[in-house]
Write a protein that holds these residues in place. Structure first.
Motif, PDB file in Angstrom:
ATOM      1  N   GLY A 120     -13.728  23.613  -3.897  1.00  0.00           N
ATOM      2  CA  GLY A 120     -15.302  23.166  -3.957  1.00  0.00           C
ATOM      3  C   GLY A 120     -15.302  21.964  -3.382  1.00  0.00           C
ATOM      4  O   GLY A 120     -16.746  21.391  -3.241  1.00  0.00           O
ATOM      5  N   MET A 121     -14.583  21.246  -2.637  1.00  0.00           N
ATOM      6  CA  MET A 121     -14.969  19.921  -1.768  1.00  0.00           C
ATOM      7  C   MET A 121     -15.748  20.341  -0.879  1.00  0.00           C
ATOM      8  O   MET A 121     -15.405  21.149   0.261  1.00  0.00           O
ATOM      9  N   GLY A 122     -16.744  19.493  -0.598  1.00  0.00           N
ATOM     10  CA  GLY A 122     -17.517  19.637   0.693  1.00  0.00           C
ATOM     11  C   GLY A 122     -17.169  18.803   1.792  1.00  0.00           C
ATOM     12  O   GLY A 122     -16.056  18.073   1.890  1.00  0.00           O
ATOM     13  N   LEU A 123     -17.787  18.965   2.875  1.00  0.00           N
ATOM     14  CA  LEU A 123     -17.248  18.283   4.063  1.00  0.00           C
ATOM     15  C   LEU A 123     -17.134  16.951   4.035  1.00  0.00           C
ATOM     16  O   LEU A 123     -15.946  16.369   4.575  1.00  0.00           O
ATOM     17  N   ASP A 124     -18.200  16.192   3.546  1.00  0.00           N
ATOM     18  CA  ASP A 124     -18.039  14.658   3.463  1.00  0.00           C
ATOM     19  C   ASP A 124     -16.784  14.268   2.743  1.00  0.00           C
ATOM     20  O   ASP A 124     -15.914  13.432   2.969  1.00  0.00           O
ATOM     21  N   GLU A 125     -16.791  14.866   1.466  1.00  0.00           N
ATOM     22  CA  GLU A 125     -15.807  14.247   0.526  1.00  0.00           C
ATOM     23  C   GLU A 125     -14.331  14.871   1.081  1.00  0.00           C
ATOM     24  O   GLU A 125     -13.333  14.186   0.652  1.00  0.00           O
ATOM     25  N   LEU A 126     -14.276  15.934   1.655  1.00  0.00           N
ATOM     26  CA  LEU A 126     -12.890  16.441   2.406  1.00  0.00           C
ATOM     27  C   LEU A 126     -12.676  15.324   3.326  1.00  0.00           C
ATOM     28  O   LEU A 126     -11.519  15.150   3.686  1.00  0.00           O
ATOM     29  N   ALA A 127     -13.416  15.039   4.241  1.00  0.00           N
ATOM     30  CA  ALA A 127     -13.261  14.184   5.361  1.00  0.00           C
ATOM     31  C   ALA A 127     -12.783  12.899   4.812  1.00  0.00           C
ATOM     32  O   ALA A 127     -11.804  12.162   5.315  1.00  0.00           O
ATOM     33  N   ALA A 128     -13.370  12.201   3.811  1.00  0.00           N
ATOM     34  CA  ALA A 128     -12.952  11.227   3.394  1.00  0.00           C
ATOM     35  C   ALA A 128     -11.454  11.158   2.780  1.00  0.00           C
ATOM     36  O   ALA A 128     -10.845  10.177   2.678  1.00  0.00           O
ATOM     37  N   TRP A 129     -11.378  12.292   1.912  1.00  0.00           N
ATOM     38  CA  TRP A 129     -10.067  12.475   1.538  1.00  0.00           C
ATOM     39  C   TRP A 129      -8.802  12.486   2.245  1.00  0.00           C
ATOM     40  O   TRP A 129      -7.914  11.817   2.162  1.00  0.00           O
ATOM     41  N   THR A 130      -9.260  13.185   3.461  1.00  0.00           N
ATOM     42  CA  THR A 130      -8.248  13.237   4.444  1.00  0.00           C
ATOM     43  C   THR A 130      -7.885  11.970   5.310  1.00  0.00           C
ATOM     44  O   THR A 130      -6.689  11.723   5.148  1.00  0.00           O
ATOM     45  N   GLU A 131      -8.833  11.197   5.276  1.00  0.00           N
ATOM     46  CA  GLU A 131      -8.561   9.538   6.001  1.00  0.00           C
ATOM     47  C   GLU A 131      -7.811   8.974   4.882  1.00  0.00           C
ATOM     48  O   GLU A 131      -6.914   8.079   5.239  1.00  0.00           O
ATOM     49  N   GLU A 132      -8.048   9.050   3.676  1.00  0.00           N
ATOM     50  CA  GLU A 132      -7.370   8.308   2.647  1.00  0.00           C
ATOM     51  C   GLU A 132      -5.942   8.662   2.490  1.00  0.00           C
ATOM     52  O   GLU A 132      -5.167   7.762   2.223  1.00  0.00           O
ATOM     53  N   HIS A 133      -5.558  10.008   2.626  1.00  0.00           N
ATOM     54  CA  HIS A 133      -4.450  10.360   2.174  1.00  0.00           C
ATOM     55  C   HIS A 133      -3.477  11.174   3.306  1.00  0.00           C
ATOM     56  O   HIS A 133      -2.208  11.275   2.982  1.00  0.00           O
ATOM     57  N   LYS A 134      -4.054  10.905   4.466  1.00  0.00           N
ATOM     58  CA  LYS A 134      -3.288  11.583   5.582  1.00  0.00           C
ATOM     59  C   LYS A 134      -1.797  11.047   5.904  1.00  0.00           C
ATOM     60  O   LYS A 134      -0.890  11.740   6.199  1.00  0.00           O
ATOM     61  N   LEU A 135      -1.640   9.943   5.623  1.00  0.00           N
ATOM     62  CA  LEU A 135      -0.437   8.990   5.973  1.00  0.00           C
ATOM     63  C   LEU A 135       0.699   9.389   4.877  1.00  0.00           C
ATOM     64  O   LEU A 135       1.691   8.788   4.755  1.00  0.00           O
ATOM     65  N   GLU A 136       0.317   9.897   3.691  1.00  0.00           N
ATOM     66  CA  GLU A 136       1.263  10.329   2.560  1.00  0.00           C
ATOM     67  C   GLU A 136       2.123  11.663   3.037  1.00  0.00           C
ATOM     68  O   GLU A 136       2.898  12.121   2.304  1.00  0.00           O
ATOM     69  N   VAL A 137       1.642  12.148   4.111  1.00  0.00           N
ATOM     70  CA  VAL A 137       2.507  13.358   4.758  1.00  0.00           C
ATOM     71  C   VAL A 137       3.843  12.629   5.368  1.00  0.00           C
ATOM     72  O   VAL A 137       3.682  12.027   6.474  1.00  0.00           O
ATOM     73  N   GLN A 138       5.017  12.833   4.696  1.00  0.00           N
ATOM     74  CA  GLN A 138       6.256  12.352   5.291  1.00  0.00           C
ATOM     75  C   GLN A 138       6.674  13.292   6.319  1.00  0.00           C
ATOM     76  O   GLN A 138       6.582  14.546   6.067  1.00  0.00           O
ATOM     77  N   HIS A 139       7.382  12.829   7.362  1.00  0.00           N
ATOM     78  CA  HIS A 139       7.979  13.610   8.537  1.00  0.00           C
ATOM     79  C   HIS A 139       9.256  12.909   8.698  1.00  0.00           C
ATOM     80  O   HIS A 139       9.416  11.763   9.181  1.00  0.00           O
TER      81      HIS A 139
END
Length: 294
Positions: A143-162
């Motif tokens: 149920g997360m909307g576009l703006d909330e999802l975009a903000a979540w992505t920016e906040e958490h994307k560096l948590e993906v370890q490679h």
């Protein structure tokens, strides 16, 4: 049903079926093989085995990013249907495709003033990028909307370890990511460099491990060190591999043994053509949610 489209590039290196099942739209990257244009289309044009065989036989392989025009065509079909778009690109640290997507977004803004295209730089690559997209699909479905999802992505994307290693340095040397001298010494000493993706989204050699067996063990150790909740990690783990499925399965086996709370089995995917042109065969990459990259 969401009122926006979640979108990525084929360089997320999952499969067409996976992305379509998750309702994630995608646009193809491009590459050239002996001057002939090809699509990075999940192996439909050239299977990984065919691509690497041609490369090892001397074929000239070069990548080509998605153009602003291709992005505009991709975005417009959704805007014309009255939908907004959240598009997450391949890392700007290894491709300038983020800029192309932003140009397309700006070009379409005047034609569709009541619609929006939001473009985010994943700072991720291959199935690490795919792991991020899979999580975004979960959050959208919850149920997360576009703006909330975009903000979540920016906040958490560096948590993906490679974390990845390669047992064949041929194409890392050809692409200039490893010097010829270092590659020659590495080959003689049976060195497998262990690499990650830095916070700026670029590739970085972290350690030079002697023997593939030790490199496999080191990747699992890095997951113990960096995964959210350590060995209690309960998230997903994806692996990408370039024609070294046995090595990938061995990494997966060790991870499943070390992390009993994993969300399902480790998923193994082939490395796509765009990334594979630079790695060649022999690369195994492991992706999981962990501490922010630093």
């Amino acid at each position: 049903m969401s009122d926006f489209v979640l979108s990525c590039c084929s360089t997320a290196d999952l499969t067409r079926e996976w992305l379509e099942r998750r309702d994630i739209a995608y646009v193809y990257f491009n590459y050239f093989l002996n001057g002939e244009p090809c699509k990075d289309d999940f192996g439909a044009t050239n299977s990984p085995a065919e691509l690497y065989a041609k490369m090892l036989a001397g074929a000239d392989a070069k990548t080509s990013q998605v153009s602003a025009g291709d992005y505009a065509d991709h975005f417009e079909r959704f805007l014309a249907e009255g939908k907004d778009v959240l598009h997450v690109t391949l890392s700007s640290g290894i491709s300038s495709t983020y800029n192309s997507a932003c140009i397309a977004r700006d070009q379409l803004a005047e034609k569709y003033p009541d619609r929006r295209v939001v473009v985010i730089d994943s700072l991720a690559a291959s199935a690490g990028y795919g792991l991020l997209m899979d999580k975004l699909a979960d959050l959208r479905d919850a149920g997360m909307g576009l703006d909330e999802l975009a903000a979540w992505t920016e906040e958490h994307k560096l948590e993906v370890q490679h974390w990845f290693f390669s047992s064949d340095l041929t194409f890392f040397i050809r692409g200039g990511r490893i010097s010829k001298a270092a590659g020659l010494v590495g080959g003689m000493l049976n060195i497998c460099p262990v690499m990650d993706v830095a916070p700026d989204g670029s590739l970085a050699v972290k350690e030079k491990i002697r023997t593939k067996r030790k490199a496999i063990a080191r990747v699992v150790d890095k997951m113990r060190e960096l995964a959210q909740d350590g060995e209690g990690y309960a998230g997903k783990c994806f692996i990408s591999q370039s024609e070294c499925a046995d090595d990938a399965r061995e990494v997966a086996r060790r991870i499943e043994e070390a992390f009993p709370n994993l969300d399902g089995k480790v998923e193994i995917f082939p490395i796509g053509a765009t990334i594979g042109v630079h790695t060649g065969p022999g690369t195994v990459a492991t992706f999981f949610w962990g501490k922010p990259r630093a």
